[in-house]
Motif scaffolding. Structure first.
Motif, mmCIF file in Angstrom:
data_model
loop_
_atom_site.group_PDB
_atom_site.id
_atom_site.type_symbol
_atom_site.label_atom_id
_atom_site.label_comp_id
_atom_site.label_asym_id
_atom_site.label_seq_id
_atom_site.Cartn_x
_atom_site.Cartn_y
_atom_site.Cartn_z
ATOM 1 N N CYS A 174 0.853 -1.193 0.000
ATOM 2 C CA CYS A 174 0.000 0.000 0.000
ATOM 3 C C CYS A 174 0.887 1.242 0.000
ATOM 4 C CB CYS A 174 -0.910 0.010 1.212
ATOM 5 S SG CYS A 174 -2.000 1.440 1.230
ATOM 6 N N GLU A 175 0.970 1.919 -1.135
ATOM 7 C CA GLU A 175 1.859 3.069 -1.278
ATOM 8 C C GLU A 175 1.232 4.373 -0.796
ATOM 9 O OE1 GLU A 175 3.325 3.269 -5.241
ATOM 10 O OE2 GLU A 175 4.043 1.202 -5.265
ATOM 11 N N ASN A 176 -0.058 4.351 -0.471
ATOM 12 C CA ASN A 176 -0.734 5.586 -0.085
ATOM 13 C C ASN A 176 -0.644 5.888 1.406
ATOM 14 O OD1 ASN A 176 -1.685 6.354 -2.666
ATOM 15 N ND2 ASN A 176 -3.298 4.823 -2.537
ATOM 16 N N LEU A 177 -0.465 4.864 2.219
ATOM 17 C CA LEU A 177 -0.367 5.097 3.658
ATOM 18 C C LEU A 177 0.815 6.004 3.976
ATOM 19 C CD1 LEU A 177 -1.124 1.548 5.123
ATOM 20 C CD2 LEU A 177 -2.460 3.622 5.510
ATOM 21 N N LEU A 203 -9.268 2.359 9.181
ATOM 22 C CA LEU A 203 -8.511 3.448 8.564
ATOM 23 C C LEU A 203 -8.903 4.821 9.106
ATOM 24 C CD1 LEU A 203 -8.415 2.198 4.865
ATOM 25 C CD2 LEU A 203 -6.574 2.125 6.546
ATOM 26 N N HIS A 204 -9.862 4.876 10.025
ATOM 27 C CA HIS A 204 -10.260 6.143 10.643
ATOM 28 C C HIS A 204 -9.303 6.467 11.783
ATOM 29 C CE1 HIS A 204 -14.623 6.446 9.043
ATOM 30 N NE2 HIS A 204 -13.872 5.757 8.213
ATOM 31 N N LEU A 205 -8.732 7.661 11.755
ATOM 32 C CA LEU A 205 -7.706 8.036 12.728
ATOM 33 C C LEU A 205 -8.248 8.859 13.890
ATOM 34 C CD1 LEU A 205 -4.868 9.027 10.225
ATOM 35 C CD2 LEU A 205 -5.305 6.800 11.270
ATOM 36 N N GLY A 206 -9.403 9.442 13.724
ATOM 37 C CA GLY A 206 -9.955 10.292 14.779
ATOM 38 C C GLY A 206 -10.473 11.592 14.195
ATOM 39 N N SER A 207 -10.991 12.456 15.066
ATOM 40 C CA SER A 207 -11.601 13.705 14.630
ATOM 41 C C SER A 207 -10.661 14.883 14.833
ATOM 42 C CB SER A 207 -12.899 13.943 15.397
ATOM 43 O OG SER A 207 -13.424 15.219 15.094
ATOM 44 N N LYS A 219 0.166 9.009 15.273
ATOM 45 C CA LYS A 219 -0.324 7.808 15.959
ATOM 46 C C LYS A 219 -0.290 6.581 15.057
ATOM 47 C CE LYS A 219 -4.184 7.964 18.238
ATOM 48 N NZ LYS A 219 -5.581 8.358 18.566
ATOM 49 N N GLN A 220 -0.327 6.786 13.744
ATOM 50 C CA GLN A 220 -0.317 5.663 12.804
ATOM 51 C C GLN A 220 0.949 4.816 12.941
ATOM 52 O OE1 GLN A 220 -2.126 6.846 8.680
ATOM 53 N NE2 GLN A 220 -0.971 8.601 9.434
ATOM 54 N N PHE A 221 2.055 5.452 13.316
ATOM 55 C CA PHE A 221 3.324 4.744 13.366
ATOM 56 C C PHE A 221 3.447 3.836 14.591
ATOM 57 C CE2 PHE A 221 4.066 8.419 10.646
ATOM 58 C CZ PHE A 221 4.607 7.797 9.532
ATOM 59 N N ASN A 222 2.445 3.872 15.468
ATOM 60 C CA ASN A 222 2.387 2.934 16.589
ATOM 61 C C ASN A 222 1.536 1.710 16.248
ATOM 62 O OD1 ASN A 222 3.899 4.676 18.252
ATOM 63 N ND2 ASN A 222 2.059 5.830 18.790
ATOM 64 N N ASP A 223 1.057 1.669 15.019
ATOM 65 C CA ASP A 223 0.159 0.591 14.588
ATOM 66 C C ASP A 223 0.929 -0.359 13.671
ATOM 67 O OD1 ASP A 223 -1.770 -1.011 13.347
ATOM 68 O OD2 ASP A 223 -3.265 0.583 13.332
ATOM 69 N N PHE A 224 1.257 -1.547 14.202
ATOM 70 C CA PHE A 224 2.057 -2.506 13.437
ATOM 71 C C PHE A 224 1.384 -2.898 12.126
ATOM 72 C CE2 PHE A 224 2.871 -6.939 12.266
ATOM 73 C CZ PHE A 224 4.226 -6.865 11.982
ATOM 74 N N LEU A 225 0.048 -3.072 12.160
ATOM 75 C CA LEU A 225 -0.650 -3.531 10.959
ATOM 76 C C LEU A 225 -0.562 -2.515 9.825
ATOM 77 C CD1 LEU A 225 -2.231 -5.741 9.603
ATOM 78 C CD2 LEU A 225 -4.329 -4.825 10.621
ATOM 79 N N LEU A 227 1.914 -0.415 9.368
ATOM 80 C CA LEU A 227 3.283 -0.519 8.870
ATOM 81 C C LEU A 227 3.432 -1.736 7.952
ATOM 82 C CD1 LEU A 227 5.200 0.290 12.180
ATOM 83 C CD2 LEU A 227 4.869 1.823 10.235
ATOM 84 N N TRP A 228 2.802 -2.838 8.347
ATOM 85 C CA TRP A 228 2.865 -4.069 7.550
ATOM 86 C C TRP A 228 2.167 -3.873 6.204
ATOM 87 C CZ3 TRP A 228 0.705 -9.406 9.621
ATOM 88 C CH2 TRP A 228 1.239 -10.448 8.848
ATOM 89 N N LEU A 229 1.010 -3.196 6.214
ATOM 90 C CA LEU A 229 0.308 -2.899 4.964
ATOM 91 C C LEU A 229 1.178 -2.060 4.034
ATOM 92 C CD1 LEU A 229 -3.262 -2.053 6.294
ATOM 93 C CD2 LEU A 229 -2.737 -3.843 4.633
ATOM 94 N N PHE A 230 1.893 -1.104 4.619
ATOM 95 C CA PHE A 230 2.757 -0.220 3.824
ATOM 96 C C PHE A 230 3.929 -0.990 3.215
ATOM 97 C CE2 PHE A 230 6.294 2.854 3.463
ATOM 98 C CZ PHE A 230 5.705 3.776 2.610
ATOM 99 N N VAL A 231 4.474 -1.930 3.973
ATOM 100 C CA VAL A 231 5.663 -2.671 3.518
ATOM 101 C C VAL A 231 5.301 -3.810 2.565
ATOM 102 C CG1 VAL A 231 7.581 -4.148 4.274
ATOM 103 C CG2 VAL A 231 7.009 -2.086 5.559
ATOM 104 N N ASP A 232 4.293 -4.622 2.928
ATOM 105 C CA ASP A 232 3.989 -5.826 2.147
ATOM 106 C C ASP A 232 2.667 -5.782 1.396
ATOM 107 O OD1 ASP A 232 6.325 -7.158 2.664
ATOM 108 O OD2 ASP A 232 5.548 -8.286 4.370
ATOM 109 N N GLY A 233 1.688 -5.040 1.901
ATOM 110 C CA GLY A 233 0.390 -4.982 1.247
ATOM 111 C C GLY A 233 -0.578 -6.019 1.783
ATOM 112 N N PRO A 234 -1.887 -5.811 1.550
ATOM 113 C CA PRO A 234 -2.923 -6.665 2.129
ATOM 114 C C PRO A 234 -2.884 -8.114 1.643
ATOM 115 C CG PRO A 234 -3.874 -5.123 0.557
ATOM 116 C CD PRO A 234 -2.458 -4.694 0.773
#
Length: 250
Positions: A174-177, A203-207, A219-225, A227-234
């Motif tokens: 996922c290149e958009n994250l 994918l909702h981060l908050g208001s 806060k996204q960088f504390n979410d392993f999943l 990071l995994w989506l960004f590196v390998d994809g779904p």
């Protein structure tokens, strides 16, 4: 919108481009022109994404885009394809393309792409006028195939499988994250662009009303999943789950 833009620009000085999308952002009316001017006042580029419902003639398209050009608009993307053409004729897209290129606005046409489509990139670029534009306006004009996301059970069944031509699009990382700050009209931040993101709570981060844009983004960088989506994809994540026979809760 001004507050959101200002906060994003101040939090991330590296931002170079502000994109107005939707839905259909031309429904903002005069507010869209004001926002393009506002972005221009910061010395930033702006892009609009539209279905060109307003371009029912060349003159209508030209007059509309001339105002936006005067406000500082630098780029415009048009969306079309089978589903769009139920409501917006392809001639609207051609009118809009002619007008934006004559006004020297960087132009892109994004065409719905899936294995069951009747209208595709080849159909669009076979038009003599479009061929001429592609030849003359290199660097200013392009036509791309965009993966069209289904929203019904029937459409989901039509998604291409591993042996189809769109397999590589589905299976990449996922290149958009982490690449943009995405703010919905209701003030909610999401991790990715596109209508499908709106329907995925993950994918909702908050208001923006309750948190600062940089805090929500970081806060996204504390979410392993993520990071995994960004590196390998779904797709590779699903392969891993299948290989390990991991039970995923509903």
């Amino acid at each position: 919108m001004k507050r959101y833009c200002q906060e994003a620009i101040q939090s991330f000085p590296s931002i170079k481009l502000i994109v107005f999308t939707g839905g259909e952002c031309f429904l903002l009316g005069k507010d869209l022109y004001e926002m393009v001017s506002y972005v221009h006042s910061y010395g930033l580029k702006s892009r609009i994404i539209s279905n060109a419902f307003w371009a029912n003639s060349y003159d209508a398209a030209y007059n509309c885009l001339k105002k936006l050009k005067d406000c500082g608009l630098t780029e415009i993307n048009y969306s079309t394809g089978d589903d769009h053409q139920e409501y917006i004729p392809i001639q609207n897209i051609k009118n809009a393309v002619n007008a934006s290129l004559n006004l020297e606005i960087i132009t892109c046409v994004n065409i719905e792409t899936r294995n069951d489509r009747n209208f595709g990139v080849a159909d669009f670029i076979s038009d003599d006028e479009i061929k001429k534009h592609l030849s003359i306006n290199r660097g200013q004009f392009r036509v791309i195939a965009g993966m069209w996301m289904p929203f019904t059970e029937e459409a989901l069944k039509q998604l291409p499988h591993k042996d189809k031509g769109t397999y590589t699009i589905q299976c990449g990382r996922c290149e958009n994250l982490f690449e943009s700050v995405n703010i919905m009209p209701d003030g909610k931040m999401i991790a990715c662009c596109g209508l499908a993101s709106k329907y995925m709570k993950y994918l909702h981060l908050g208001s923006m009303c309750s948190g600062k844009v940089k805090l929500l983004y970081d806060k996204q960088f504390n979410d392993f999943l993520k990071l995994w989506l960004f590196v390998d994809g779904p797709y590779k994540i699903l392969e891993f789950i299948e290989r390990k026979k991991i039970e995923v809760p509903e």
